[in-house]
Design a protein around this motif. Structure first.
Motif, PDB file in Angstrom:
ATOM      1  N   PRO A  68     -33.575 -20.500  49.494  1.00  0.00           N
ATOM      2  CA  PRO A  68     -34.592 -20.021  50.435  1.00  0.00           C
ATOM      3  C   PRO A  68     -34.882 -20.976  51.589  1.00  0.00           C
ATOM      4  O   PRO A  68     -35.292 -20.531  52.668  1.00  0.00           O
ATOM      5  N   ALA A  69     -34.670 -22.278  51.374  1.00  0.00           N
ATOM      6  CA  ALA A  69     -35.008 -23.248  52.420  1.00  0.00           C
ATOM      7  C   ALA A  69     -33.981 -23.298  53.546  1.00  0.00           C
ATOM      8  O   ALA A  69     -34.216 -23.943  54.572  1.00  0.00           O
ATOM      9  N   ALA A  70     -32.827 -22.622  53.380  1.00  0.00           N
ATOM     10  CA  ALA A  70     -31.792 -22.666  54.413  1.00  0.00           C
ATOM     11  C   ALA A  70     -32.269 -21.948  55.675  1.00  0.00           C
ATOM     12  O   ALA A  70     -32.840 -20.861  55.612  1.00  0.00           O
ATOM     13  N   ARG A  71     -32.016 -22.553  56.819  1.00  0.00           N
ATOM     14  CA  ARG A  71     -32.365 -21.947  58.111  1.00  0.00           C
ATOM     15  C   ARG A  71     -31.092 -21.663  58.889  1.00  0.00           C
ATOM     16  O   ARG A  71     -30.052 -22.295  58.660  1.00  0.00           O
ATOM     17  N   GLU A  72     -31.192 -20.744  59.805  1.00  0.00           N
ATOM     18  CA  GLU A  72     -30.021 -20.396  60.606  1.00  0.00           C
ATOM     19  C   GLU A  72     -29.449 -21.621  61.305  1.00  0.00           C
ATOM     20  O   GLU A  72     -28.223 -21.818  61.353  1.00  0.00           O
ATOM     21  N   GLU A  73     -30.317 -22.465  61.825  1.00  0.00           N
ATOM     22  CA  GLU A  73     -29.842 -23.637  62.570  1.00  0.00           C
ATOM     23  C   GLU A  73     -29.231 -24.709  61.663  1.00  0.00           C
ATOM     24  O   GLU A  73     -28.604 -25.662  62.150  1.00  0.00           O
ATOM     25  N   ASP A  74     -29.402 -24.568  60.346  1.00  0.00           N
ATOM     26  CA  ASP A  74     -28.783 -25.522  59.412  1.00  0.00           C
ATOM     27  C   ASP A  74     -27.295 -25.275  59.225  1.00  0.00           C
ATOM     28  O   ASP A  74     -26.588 -26.125  58.672  1.00  0.00           O
ATOM     29  N   LEU A  75     -26.800 -24.093  59.644  1.00  0.00           N
ATOM     30  CA  LEU A  75     -25.425 -23.692  59.360  1.00  0.00           C
ATOM     31  C   LEU A  75     -24.522 -24.058  60.531  1.00  0.00           C
ATOM     32  O   LEU A  75     -24.651 -23.516  61.628  1.00  0.00           O
ATOM     33  N   LEU A  76     -23.606 -24.972  60.292  1.00  0.00           N
ATOM     34  CA  LEU A  76     -22.665 -25.417  61.308  1.00  0.00           C
ATOM     35  C   LEU A  76     -21.302 -24.786  61.035  1.00  0.00           C
ATOM     36  O   LEU A  76     -20.823 -24.821  59.897  1.00  0.00           O
ATOM     37  N   PRO A  77     -20.656 -24.196  62.044  1.00  0.00           N
ATOM     38  CA  PRO A  77     -19.356 -23.546  61.816  1.00  0.00           C
ATOM     39  C   PRO A  77     -18.347 -24.520  61.216  1.00  0.00           C
ATOM     40  O   PRO A  77     -18.311 -25.712  61.551  1.00  0.00           O
ATOM     41  N   SER A  78     -17.531 -24.004  60.317  1.00  0.00           N
ATOM     42  CA  SER A  78     -16.537 -24.804  59.612  1.00  0.00           C
ATOM     43  C   SER A  78     -15.215 -24.035  59.621  1.00  0.00           C
ATOM     44  O   SER A  78     -15.211 -22.813  59.801  1.00  0.00           O
ATOM     45  N   PRO A  79     -14.080 -24.704  59.444  1.00  0.00           N
ATOM     46  CA  PRO A  79     -12.792 -23.985  59.494  1.00  0.00           C
ATOM     47  C   PRO A  79     -12.714 -22.865  58.464  1.00  0.00           C
ATOM     48  O   PRO A  79     -13.162 -22.999  57.331  1.00  0.00           O
ATOM     49  N   ALA A  80     -12.131 -21.757  58.884  1.00  0.00           N
ATOM     50  CA  ALA A  80     -11.977 -20.590  58.020  1.00  0.00           C
ATOM     51  C   ALA A  80     -10.665 -20.667  57.248  1.00  0.00           C
ATOM     52  O   ALA A  80      -9.775 -21.460  57.562  1.00  0.00           O
ATOM     53  N   GLY A  81     -10.558 -19.835  56.233  1.00  0.00           N
ATOM     54  CA  GLY A  81      -9.318 -19.671  55.499  1.00  0.00           C
ATOM     55  C   GLY A  81      -8.917 -18.210  55.527  1.00  0.00           C
ATOM     56  O   GLY A  81      -9.714 -17.338  55.888  1.00  0.00           O
ATOM     57  N   VAL A  82      -7.679 -17.920  55.158  1.00  0.00           N
ATOM     58  CA  VAL A  82      -7.218 -16.538  55.037  1.00  0.00           C
ATOM     59  C   VAL A  82      -6.624 -16.350  53.652  1.00  0.00           C
ATOM     60  O   VAL A  82      -5.763 -17.117  53.229  1.00  0.00           O
ATOM     61  N   ARG A  83      -7.109 -15.340  52.964  1.00  0.00           N
ATOM     62  CA  ARG A  83      -6.617 -15.028  51.622  1.00  0.00           C
ATOM     63  C   ARG A  83      -5.463 -14.037  51.721  1.00  0.00           C
ATOM     64  O   ARG A  83      -5.579 -13.006  52.380  1.00  0.00           O
ATOM     65  N   ALA A  84      -4.365 -14.360  51.060  1.00  0.00           N
ATOM     66  CA  ALA A  84      -3.213 -13.456  51.001  1.00  0.00           C
ATOM     67  C   ALA A  84      -3.445 -12.479  49.861  1.00  0.00           C
ATOM     68  O   ALA A  84      -3.075 -12.732  48.719  1.00  0.00           O
ATOM     69  N   GLN A  85      -4.073 -11.351  50.176  1.00  0.00           N
ATOM     70  CA  GLN A  85      -4.436 -10.377  49.147  1.00  0.00           C
ATOM     71  C   GLN A  85      -3.353  -9.317  48.996  1.00  0.00           C
ATOM     72  O   GLN A  85      -3.058  -8.569  49.934  1.00  0.00           O
ATOM     73  N   ALA A  86      -2.754  -9.248  47.821  1.00  0.00           N
ATOM     74  CA  ALA A  86      -1.769  -8.193  47.551  1.00  0.00           C
ATOM     75  C   ALA A  86      -2.500  -6.879  47.316  1.00  0.00           C
ATOM     76  O   ALA A  86      -3.461  -6.814  46.553  1.00  0.00           O
ATOM     77  N   VAL A  87      -2.024  -5.839  47.984  1.00  0.00           N
ATOM     78  CA  VAL A  87      -2.629  -4.508  47.893  1.00  0.00           C
ATOM     79  C   VAL A  87      -1.535  -3.506  47.536  1.00  0.00           C
ATOM     80  O   VAL A  87      -0.464  -3.491  48.148  1.00  0.00           O
ATOM     81  N   LEU A  88      -1.813  -2.654  46.552  1.00  0.00           N
ATOM     82  CA  LEU A  88      -0.870  -1.619  46.164  1.00  0.00           C
ATOM     83  C   LEU A  88      -1.005  -0.418  47.100  1.00  0.00           C
ATOM     84  O   LEU A  88      -2.030  -0.259  47.782  1.00  0.00           O
TER      85      LEU A  88
END
Length: 403
Positions: A335-355
């Motif tokens: 609950p104490a997290a504020r919008e301004e506390d969040l700093l962008p960080s590198p993203a990842g990509v998941r290789a999701q197998a789909v049937l």
């Protein structure tokens, strides 16, 4: 033997490919192994872009490959990191229910953890605060065997140990063509070099289905890339989180939801969400590869996913486009997290197998064909389980070459 450059060719220098090379050199010393990697170094994609969690195995159904490999792999990973002096820590983690509707699923996880023989402890709100004073929830479980490490460092060590045992790793070697004859595989790379081997191992991750098709095999699935976006808590707010805090996962979707992870570097990583990527290596909204996107859109399974999970997906998309919405999701746990506390960080990509029917493949998926072993789905906890996975793939490859 002059017709072969090596016994086994491995495509992909992520943690699974390098673990496979390492396992082959340990199981059959003297076996010639070559690893081909299109990037200029190892672990540039899924291995190096995740939250660094050594998973306990609590989420995975008994009897699944995920459960078997994670339960075995988590202990082995801690032992490997200790022996190789790779930074790691066994922190334990909390899985926290913030809504009454989540309590039955939480209790189901407690039962599953006990079936797996894991050290699980059920917690009430006051006990949650003992572990994480700033986290709020109706109930939680503490899983003692979860930890953190640097999987990129682990992959690099696998590569170094494999090379010490005679394996060769070729960076900047993108595979452009694959040919096969009985008892022989030939692979051409972007610089025109041709490598001949007796067996091919496909550990290409985000490109595993494409490599399978290039080899003439029909994988029966397609990789649909999902980007996971992360934030980092501002350094002066990192004290809000002591360890690892997860929500209760939704079993209808194979993603664990936004969680809080104090990494081995001391920074607190928050995420990931899960949104469709516009390229297999689409780490932001600006990265668009039209041919890859067209392939995803032309695949029937993609539309069936969208119809089945549109409501969930809309929420993920909203959180991707709005940091305020992402912060609201975080505040369910913190609950104490504020919008301004969040700093962008590198993203990842998941290789999701789909049937083709839109089913998201939730377990590891291997496929063998003459002279080839394809690793078609290796999502989390693949890094945690990379040692037993590498041994399994190595076993299959060595059967092909008769070693």
């Amino acid at each position: 033997m002059a017709a072969y450059d090596c016994e086994v060719l491995v495509i992909g220098a992520g943690i699974v490919g390098l673990s496979t090379a390492y396992a082959i050199t340990r199981a059959a010393p003297g076996t010639r192994v070559v690893v081909l990697e299109k990037e200029s170094g190892p672990a540039r994609h899924q291995t190096g872009r995740n939250s660094g969690v050594i998973h306990s195995g609590i989420y995975y159904p008994p009897g699944s490959l995920k459960a078997r490999f994670a339960l075995q792999g988590s202990a082995e990973m801690v032992k490997f990191c200790t022996e190789q002096d790779i930074p790691h820590e066994v922190t334990g983690k909390l899985i926290v229910a913030t809504d009454r509707s989540e309590l039955p699923r939480l209790h189901g996880l407690i039962q599953r953890g006990r079936e797996h023989g894991l050290p699980v402890r059920e917690l009430g709100p006051a006990q949650i605060a003992e572990y994480e004073p700033e986290v709020r929830g109706l109930a939680a479980i503490h899983v003692g065997t979860t930890g953190v490490c640097d999987f990129g460092a682990v992959a690099r060590r696998f590569g170094r140990l494999a090379e010490d045992a005679g394996a060769r790793i070729r960076y900047g070697s993108e595979v452009t063509a694959i040919g096969r004859r009985p008892g022989r595989v030939a692979v051409r790379t972007s610089d025109g070099t041709v490598h001949r081997a007796r067996a091919l191992v496909n550990c290409a991750g985000l490109h595993s289905d494409r490599i399978a098709r290039l080899a003439g095999d029909a994988p029966g699935m397609r990789i649909v890339p999902f980007r996971g976006e992360y934030f980092t808590l501002a350094p002066d707010r990192a004290s809000l989180v002591r360890g690892l805090v997860y929500p209760v996962p939704d079993p209808a979707f194979p993603f664990l939801g936004v969680h809080l992870t104090r990494g081995i570097d001391g920074a607190v990583h928050i995420g990931p969400n899960a949104v469709p990527a516009l390229a297999r290596e689409g780490y932001d909204w600006r990265t668009l590869h039209p041919a890859e996107l067209a392939g995803t859109l032309a695949y029937p399974g993609s539309w069936r996913i969208a119809r089945r999970h549109w409501r969930y997906g809309a929420g993920e998309l909203h959180r991707s486009l709005s940091r305020r919405a992402f912060a609201d999701a975080v505040r369910r746990l913190l609950p104490a997290a504020r919008e301004e506390d969040l700093l962008p960080s590198p993203a990842g990509v998941r290789a999701q197998a789909v049937l083709p029917d839109g089913t998201l493949v939730d377990d590891f998926l291997f496929a063998d064909s003459p002279g080839m072993i394809h690793v078609l789905n290796a999502p989390s906890p693949a890094a945690t389980a990379s040692l037993p996975i590498g041994r399994e793939v190595a076993r299959r490859a060595l059967e092909v070459v008769g070693a």
